[in-house]
Motif scaffolding. Structure first.
Motif, PDB file in Angstrom:
ATOM      1  N   LYS A 181       3.366  -1.104  -1.884  1.00  0.00           N
ATOM      2  CA  LYS A 181       3.344  -2.563  -1.813  1.00  0.00           C
ATOM      3  C   LYS A 181       4.597  -3.054  -1.092  1.00  0.00           C
ATOM      4  N   ALA A 182       4.467  -4.214  -0.458  1.00  0.00           N
ATOM      5  CA  ALA A 182       5.615  -4.782   0.245  1.00  0.00           C
ATOM      6  C   ALA A 182       6.782  -4.999  -0.715  1.00  0.00           C
ATOM      7  N   SER A 183       6.461  -5.341  -1.963  1.00  0.00           N
ATOM      8  CA  SER A 183       7.521  -5.582  -2.952  1.00  0.00           C
ATOM      9  C   SER A 183       8.269  -4.310  -3.332  1.00  0.00           C
ATOM     10  N   ASP A 184       7.685  -3.119  -3.030  1.00  0.00           N
ATOM     11  CA  ASP A 184       8.355  -1.853  -3.341  1.00  0.00           C
ATOM     12  C   ASP A 184       9.472  -1.539  -2.359  1.00  0.00           C
ATOM     13  N   VAL A 185       9.440  -2.157  -1.192  1.00  0.00           N
ATOM     14  CA  VAL A 185      10.380  -1.813  -0.125  1.00  0.00           C
ATOM     15  C   VAL A 185      11.545  -2.797  -0.161  1.00  0.00           C
ATOM     16  N   THR A 186      12.693  -2.309  -0.587  1.00  0.00           N
ATOM     17  CA  THR A 186      13.892  -3.143  -0.645  1.00  0.00           C
ATOM     18  C   THR A 186      14.711  -2.962   0.625  1.00  0.00           C
ATOM     19  N   ILE A 187      15.610  -3.902   0.870  1.00  0.00           N
ATOM     20  CA  ILE A 187      16.463  -3.811   2.061  1.00  0.00           C
ATOM     21  C   ILE A 187      17.321  -2.547   1.974  1.00  0.00           C
ATOM     22  N   GLY A 188      17.279  -1.764   3.041  1.00  0.00           N
ATOM     23  CA  GLY A 188      18.046  -0.523   3.087  1.00  0.00           C
ATOM     24  C   GLY A 188      17.264   0.705   2.678  1.00  0.00           C
ATOM     25  N   SER A 189      16.084   0.521   2.060  1.00  0.00           N
ATOM     26  CA  SER A 189      15.304   1.674   1.622  1.00  0.00           C
ATOM     27  C   SER A 189      14.503   2.251   2.789  1.00  0.00           C
ATOM     28  N   VAL A 190      14.163   3.528   2.671  1.00  0.00           N
ATOM     29  CA  VAL A 190      13.401   4.237   3.704  1.00  0.00           C
ATOM     30  C   VAL A 190      12.264   4.994   3.029  1.00  0.00           C
ATOM     31  N   PHE A 191      11.059   4.891   3.580  1.00  0.00           N
ATOM     32  CA  PHE A 191       9.900   5.611   3.080  1.00  0.00           C
ATOM     33  C   PHE A 191       9.339   6.486   4.196  1.00  0.00           C
ATOM     34  N   HIS A 192       8.994   7.720   3.853  1.00  0.00           N
ATOM     35  CA  HIS A 192       8.266   8.592   4.775  1.00  0.00           C
ATOM     36  C   HIS A 192       6.790   8.405   4.457  1.00  0.00           C
ATOM     37  N   VAL A 193       6.012   7.902   5.415  1.00  0.00           N
ATOM     38  CA  VAL A 193       4.635   7.505   5.120  1.00  0.00           C
ATOM     39  C   VAL A 193       3.646   8.165   6.081  1.00  0.00           C
ATOM     40  N   LEU A 194       2.396   8.228   5.609  1.00  0.00           N
ATOM     41  CA  LEU A 194       1.276   8.741   6.390  1.00  0.00           C
ATOM     42  C   LEU A 194       0.097   7.800   6.206  1.00  0.00           C
ATOM     43  N   LYS A 218       2.271  -1.404  14.184  1.00  0.00           N
ATOM     44  CA  LYS A 218       2.109  -2.774  13.708  1.00  0.00           C
ATOM     45  C   LYS A 218       1.509  -2.750  12.303  1.00  0.00           C
ATOM     46  N   ILE A 219       2.148  -3.475  11.370  1.00  0.00           N
ATOM     47  CA  ILE A 219       1.704  -3.460   9.974  1.00  0.00           C
ATOM     48  C   ILE A 219       1.528  -4.874   9.442  1.00  0.00           C
ATOM     49  N   THR A 220       0.803  -4.958   8.340  1.00  0.00           N
ATOM     50  CA  THR A 220       0.633  -6.219   7.616  1.00  0.00           C
ATOM     51  C   THR A 220       0.357  -5.862   6.156  1.00  0.00           C
ATOM     52  N   VAL A 221      -0.114  -6.811   5.353  1.00  0.00           N
ATOM     53  CA  VAL A 221      -0.452  -6.530   3.956  1.00  0.00           C
ATOM     54  C   VAL A 221      -1.903  -6.936   3.712  1.00  0.00           C
ATOM     55  N   ASP A 222      -2.553  -6.221   2.767  1.00  0.00           N
ATOM     56  CA  ASP A 222      -3.924  -6.574   2.418  1.00  0.00           C
ATOM     57  C   ASP A 222      -3.936  -7.578   1.265  1.00  0.00           C
ATOM     58  N   ASP A 223      -5.116  -7.864   0.758  1.00  0.00           N
ATOM     59  CA  ASP A 223      -5.255  -8.880  -0.295  1.00  0.00           C
ATOM     60  C   ASP A 223      -4.535  -8.502  -1.583  1.00  0.00           C
ATOM     61  N   GLU A 224      -4.272  -7.206  -1.795  1.00  0.00           N
ATOM     62  CA  GLU A 224      -3.608  -6.755  -3.004  1.00  0.00           C
ATOM     63  C   GLU A 224      -2.113  -6.579  -2.821  1.00  0.00           C
ATOM     64  N   GLY A 225      -1.628  -6.907  -1.643  1.00  0.00           N
ATOM     65  CA  GLY A 225      -0.199  -6.800  -1.386  1.00  0.00           C
ATOM     66  C   GLY A 225       0.260  -5.449  -0.898  1.00  0.00           C
ATOM     67  N   TYR A 226      -0.695  -4.543  -0.592  1.00  0.00           N
ATOM     68  CA  TYR A 226      -0.326  -3.219  -0.091  1.00  0.00           C
ATOM     69  C   TYR A 226      -0.121  -3.271   1.423  1.00  0.00           C
ATOM     70  N   LEU A 227       0.833  -2.506   1.908  1.00  0.00           N
ATOM     71  CA  LEU A 227       1.092  -2.432   3.351  1.00  0.00           C
ATOM     72  C   LEU A 227      -0.019  -1.646   4.027  1.00  0.00           C
ATOM     73  N   VAL A 228      -0.548  -2.191   5.118  1.00  0.00           N
ATOM     74  CA  VAL A 228      -1.610  -1.544   5.874  1.00  0.00           C
ATOM     75  C   VAL A 228      -1.280  -1.637   7.356  1.00  0.00           C
ATOM     76  N   SER A 229      -1.917  -0.762   8.133  1.00  0.00           N
ATOM     77  CA  SER A 229      -1.738  -0.809   9.585  1.00  0.00           C
ATOM     78  C   SER A 229      -2.589  -1.937  10.164  1.00  0.00           C
ATOM     79  N   ALA A 230      -2.016  -2.687  11.099  1.00  0.00           N
ATOM     80  CA  ALA A 230      -2.755  -3.770  11.748  1.00  0.00           C
ATOM     81  C   ALA A 230      -3.407  -3.312  13.040  1.00  0.00           C
ATOM     82  N   GLN A 231      -2.892  -2.232  13.603  1.00  0.00           N
ATOM     83  CA  GLN A 231      -3.472  -1.631  14.798  1.00  0.00           C
ATOM     84  C   GLN A 231      -2.827  -0.255  14.954  1.00  0.00           C
TER      85      GLN A 231
END
Length: 368
Positions: free
Chosen positions: A231-244, A341-354
């Motif tokens: 979720k976007a709220s999980d990502v704080t300033i300065g944090s880094v996530f390795h994602v797939l 490019k990313i955005t958030v879905d209806d549940e607040g999760y980060l998703v790819s926009a393209q």
């Protein structure tokens, strides 16, 4: 202490010879001649005693040369008939290009057949008696040189090429055809361009194998290796996530190949620190996602300096400025890291926009 004192101290007489002079202690020098031990007795082989055994060895050698011919034919057929994008799954290895597998097998059989055939020929049919020629002058007399030529011709005949034409023809075929695997890559390359192999990643909609480009659908960004959504709220300033992308870690085959192209780093910055409007537009409230694959030689870029907002590649120290479209500010890399490019879905999760709008990884020929 002089040599005589050393000799006396070692307990030898004055006529003894030192070891470091290359002589035998106490012998007074090297003998003029050593007895020649001669050659070991010759042991006849089966092919020397039996024509049936020789014929059997001939067929074995010819079979190995034929194996080389078949390997070369396999190489040529795979080169022209198999699409480089056709994949094959190999247990313990994973998905590989079927053409590359067949090229390797063909080349290996071509080399193996010629090598084993030549060795077996020499060990079973060619003369194996040792001969010693005592010669002191560096140049032999003309008569001796003529004799050497005569012996070479005579012994060459004992290789039985004229007597056993099957060997001659199969060896000739193997040696002449073997040039093809060497010449084809030089004249025509190793097949067609990989086309969109680095432009299509799992973010495009699924596995990036051969065939039509998959239809894009937004995908959630999943933690690696936990495979949980962010979720976007999980990502704080300065944090880094390795994602797939969502679904990649659930594949039965080809996980490593897809992961090697689709790996992404997710970071959150203060929007006021970001210099590029495009980076702001492609992110979400300061959260940005960039390809993890270095544009130099493809090493994983995984070192983030929060204070400077720099991404560092540990292989060759290429450094990218996350606040300015991940442009290169140091090192051998020539291109910025591609942004997802990313955005958030209806549940607040980060998703790819393209999907990525450019090829990821090193600056290969397919990149504009």
């Amino acid at each position: 202490m002089n040599d005589q004192d050393i000799t006396a101290a070692e307990g030898f007489g004055k006529d003894a010879v030192r070891l470091d002079e290359g002589h035998v202690v106490g012998q007074g020098g090297i003998p003029d001649r050593f007895e020649n031990p001669g050659l070991p007795p010759h042991v006849p082989r089966g092919a020397d005693l039996s024509e049936a055994a020789a014929k059997r060895a001939e067929k074995q050698v010819a079979g190995l040369f034929t194996l080389s011919i078949l390997g070369t034919v396999l190489f040529v057929l795979a080169y022209f008939l198999v699409d480089i994008r056709t994949m094959a799954y190999l247990p313990g290895i994973g998905d590989m290009s079927l053409q590359h597998v067949l090229l390797g097998v063909g080349m290996g059989l071509a080399l193996l057949g010629i090598g084993l055939g030549a060795v077996h020929w020499a060990k079973t049919l060619m003369p194996d008696e040792e001969v010693v020629e005592m010669r002191h002058p560096m140049r032999s007399s003309d008569a001796d040189r003529d004799e050497v030529v005569r012996i070479m011709k005579e012994e060459g005949g004992k290789a039985q090429l004229s007597r056993r034409p099957l060997l001659k023809y199969t060896l000739g075929g193997a040696m002449s055809l073997f040039a093809l695997p060497v010449l084809l890559p030089v004249l025509g390359g190793l097949g067609p361009m990989p086309q969109k192999s680095m432009s299509l990643t799992f973010w495009n909609g699924g596995p990036s194998g051969p065939g039509e480009e998959p239809a894009f659908t937004p995908m959630r960004l999943m933690r690696d290796p936990e495979n949980t959504a962010i979720k976007a709220s999980d990502v704080t300033i300065g944090s880094v996530f390795h994602v797939l992308p969502e679904g990649l870690l659930d594949l039965e085959h080809g996980v490593l190949e897809e992961k090697a192209k689709a790996a992404v780093l997710l970071m959150r910055l203060d929007p006021s620190d970001i210099k590029s409007q495009k980076e702001l537009d492609w992110g979400h409230q300061g959260i940005v996602a960039y390809s993890k694959i270095c544009t130099h030689v493809g090493c994983p870029v995984g070192l983030y300096e929060q204070g400077t907002h720099h991404l560092l590649c540990p292989c060759h120290q290429s450094t990218f400025d996350v606040t300015d479209d991940c442009k290169v500010i140091f090192g051998p890399a020539k291109r910025p890291l591609p942004q997802l490019k990313i955005t958030v879905d209806d549940e607040g999760y980060l998703v790819s926009a393209q999907p990525f709008r450019e090829a990821v990884g090193p600056s290969f020929w397919e990149r504009g």
